[in-house]
Design a protein around this motif. Structure first.
Motif, short mmCIF file in Angstrom:
data_model
loop_
_atom_site.label_atom_id
_atom_site.label_comp_id
_atom_site.label_asym_id
_atom_site.label_seq_id
_atom_site.Cartn_x
_atom_site.Cartn_y
_atom_site.Cartn_z
N ALA A 1 0.82 -1.17 0.18
CA ALA A 1 0.04 -0.05 0.01
C ALA A 1 0.78 1.23 0.03
CB ALA A 1 -1.00 0.02 1.10
N THR A 2 0.50 2.30 -0.78
CA THR A 2 1.29 3.41 -0.89
C THR A 2 0.45 4.53 0.16
OG1 THR A 2 2.05 3.31 -3.03
CG2 THR A 2 1.55 5.82 -2.20
N GLN A 3 1.30 4.89 0.98
CA GLN A 3 0.58 5.71 2.01
C GLN A 3 1.59 7.02 2.27
OE1 GLN A 3 -0.59 3.49 5.63
NE2 GLN A 3 -2.19 2.61 4.66
N ILE A 4 1.22 8.14 1.81
CA ILE A 4 2.00 9.22 1.94
C ILE A 4 1.40 10.40 2.94
CG2 ILE A 4 2.94 11.21 0.67
CD1 ILE A 4 2.94 9.21 -1.81
N CYS A 5 2.25 10.69 3.70
CA CYS A 5 1.72 11.74 4.70
C CYS A 5 2.39 13.20 4.18
CB CYS A 5 2.08 11.90 6.17
SG CYS A 5 1.58 10.15 6.77
N ASP A 6 1.40 14.35 4.23
CA ASP A 6 1.64 15.50 3.80
C ASP A 6 1.97 16.62 5.24
OD1 ASP A 6 1.97 18.13 2.86
OD2 ASP A 6 0.02 18.20 2.01
N PRO A 7 3.03 16.81 5.46
CA PRO A 7 3.44 17.61 6.55
C PRO A 7 3.42 19.04 6.60
CG PRO A 7 5.63 16.71 5.90
CD PRO A 7 4.39 16.31 5.07
N SER A 8 2.70 19.68 5.47
CA SER A 8 2.80 20.98 4.99
C SER A 8 2.43 21.83 6.11
CB SER A 8 1.95 21.11 3.76
OG SER A 8 2.60 20.56 2.83
N LEU A 9 1.58 21.57 6.86
CA LEU A 9 0.78 22.59 7.77
C LEU A 9 1.89 22.67 8.99
CD1 LEU A 9 -1.40 24.21 9.16
CD2 LEU A 9 -2.25 22.07 10.32
N LEU A 10 2.39 21.50 9.33
CA LEU A 10 3.46 21.83 10.55
C LEU A 10 4.67 22.42 9.86
CD1 LEU A 10 3.82 20.93 13.29
CD2 LEU A 10 4.87 18.61 12.54
N ALA A 11 5.27 22.08 8.87
CA ALA A 11 6.20 22.71 8.24
C ALA A 11 6.03 24.25 7.94
CB ALA A 11 6.66 22.32 6.83
N SER A 12 4.91 24.75 7.51
CA SER A 12 4.42 25.96 7.43
C SER A 12 4.67 27.01 8.65
CB SER A 12 2.96 26.26 6.73
OG SER A 12 2.04 26.01 7.83
N GLN A 13 4.46 26.39 9.69
CA GLN A 13 4.72 26.75 11.01
C GLN A 13 5.82 26.84 11.59
OE1 GLN A 13 1.59 25.49 13.69
NE2 GLN A 13 0.09 26.68 12.61
N GLY A 14 7.11 26.25 10.85
CA GLY A 14 8.50 26.47 11.15
C GLY A 14 9.24 25.13 11.53
N TRP A 15 8.40 24.15 11.47
CA TRP A 15 9.05 22.73 11.75
C TRP A 15 9.73 22.25 10.72
CZ3 TRP A 15 7.37 17.77 9.89
CH2 TRP A 15 8.09 16.66 10.48
N ALA A 16 10.83 21.75 10.67
CA ALA A 16 11.75 21.16 9.51
C ALA A 16 11.54 19.88 9.37
CB ALA A 16 13.24 21.63 9.48
N PRO A 17 10.96 19.26 8.54
CA PRO A 17 11.16 17.66 8.40
C PRO A 17 12.23 16.96 8.15
CG PRO A 17 10.14 18.54 6.43
CD PRO A 17 10.36 19.55 7.45
N GLU A 18 12.70 16.01 8.66
CA GLU A 18 13.67 14.84 8.25
C GLU A 18 13.78 14.81 6.78
OE1 GLU A 18 17.15 13.42 8.12
OE2 GLU A 18 16.54 13.87 10.28
#
Length: 315
Positions: A278-295
């Protein structure tokens, strides 16, 4: 600032505690195994879901914020629907009500993408994904999300947030990722034609950084956030990264999915196979838009985890 961390001896809880200590934050730690906590810590046993109200009030007294990591994970194969509901939903509801009455800061509840999607479904997941949990664990996590937000809303507060996590990796991880790591430490070929599905993962350190970000950033909280590394990685690439860490050659075999699926069905492993494909892709755009930097170095981190595991195995 003084933060209560529940599940402080757990896989993610330990990383949250480490991150908050690095930030110099005062801590109260709650665990079902408080004897595992450092001597001298402000530590308390984690109340059960049916504990007296006074136990939850004592736990949340004199803290400003709460990070709720405690719960029953889906790697507990013998857990019943009632077990999941008690440990995840009912416990979370009682903790949130106590916190909302006397803790002045934020309540960050760690949840899972299983609250909105089953392990065998393909989808892109963000904060607006319509919840359709497919198993007892997912239903209990979704019920817990609702209970936490409702508890704070009933006290006229909007400073609680749900942080939904994809599969989390790190030292001590369990579940499918641990199974893939064991597979990588064998001479078995990897059927790349069947394992091309992309998955979002999250490092345990990034999960802890997301928690700290939500505790201290100045913007109002949204009710729900989704965290993940970027970009997603294929299952074959995950196994390949582990293989490199173990020092094994990556045996890539262009085998089509059909025969592999048939073999999985014959072996009684269809749910596991369906979850791998199964392909399961999470979109962290909201958290990133508030300054969090994803790995962004997921495969390199997976390789390092396998390398560390190999170095600790007995010769």
């Amino acid at each position: 600032m003084k933060v209560l961390v529940t599940g402080a001896t757990g896989f993610i809880g330990r990383q949250v505690v480490h991150r908050l200590r690095e930030a110099g934050v005062g801590l109260r730690l709650a665990s079902r195994r408080p004897e595992r906590l450092d001597a001298g810590s402000d530590a308390m046993p984690m109340p059960g879901f049916d504990a007296p109200a006074a136990a939850f009030l004592a736990l949340t007294r004199d803290v400003t914020d709460i990070v709720h990591c405690a719960g029953l994970n889906n790697d507990q194969g013998n857990a019943t629907e009632a077990d999941f509901r008690a440990a995840n939903a009912q416990l979370s509801a009682r903790l949130a009500h106590a916190a909302a009455t006397q803790a002045s800061g934020r309540f960050i509840h760690l949840s899972s993408i299983r609250a909105v999607i089953g392990a065998r479904a393909s989808a892109t997941i963000d904060e607006n994904t319509v919840p359709e949990p497919q198993d007892a664990y997912g239903r209990s996590k979704r019920e817990a999300e609702i209970a936490v937000l409702d508890a704070y809303a009933s006290h006229g507060r909007a400073d609680a947030a749900i942080l939904r996590l994809p599969p989390v990796y790190g030292i001590g991880m369990k579940g499918n990722l641990a199974t893939l790591m064991r597979l990588a430490d064998t001479a078995l070929p990897i059927p790349t034609g069947a394992l091309t599905a992309n998955r979002s993962l999250l490092s345990s350190q990034s999960a802890a950084r997301a928690v700290w970000h939500l505790l201290c950033h100045s913007q109002p909280l949204h009710p729900v956030y989704t965290a993940s590394d970027v970009p997603p990685v294929s299952v074959a690439a995950i196994i390949g990264a582990f293989s490199r860490g173990f020092g094994r050659p990556t045996r890539l075999v262009p085998m089509p999915a059909g025969p592999m699926r048939a073999a999985a069905i014959l072996l009684g492993k269809r749910p596991f196979w369906d979850s791998l494909t199964a392909t399961q892709i999470c979109d962290p755009s909201l958290l990133a838009s508030q300054g969090w930097a994803p790995e962004s170095s997921t495969l390199e981190r997976l390789t390092e985890i396998a390398r560390l595991r190999k170095s600790r195995l007995p010769v």
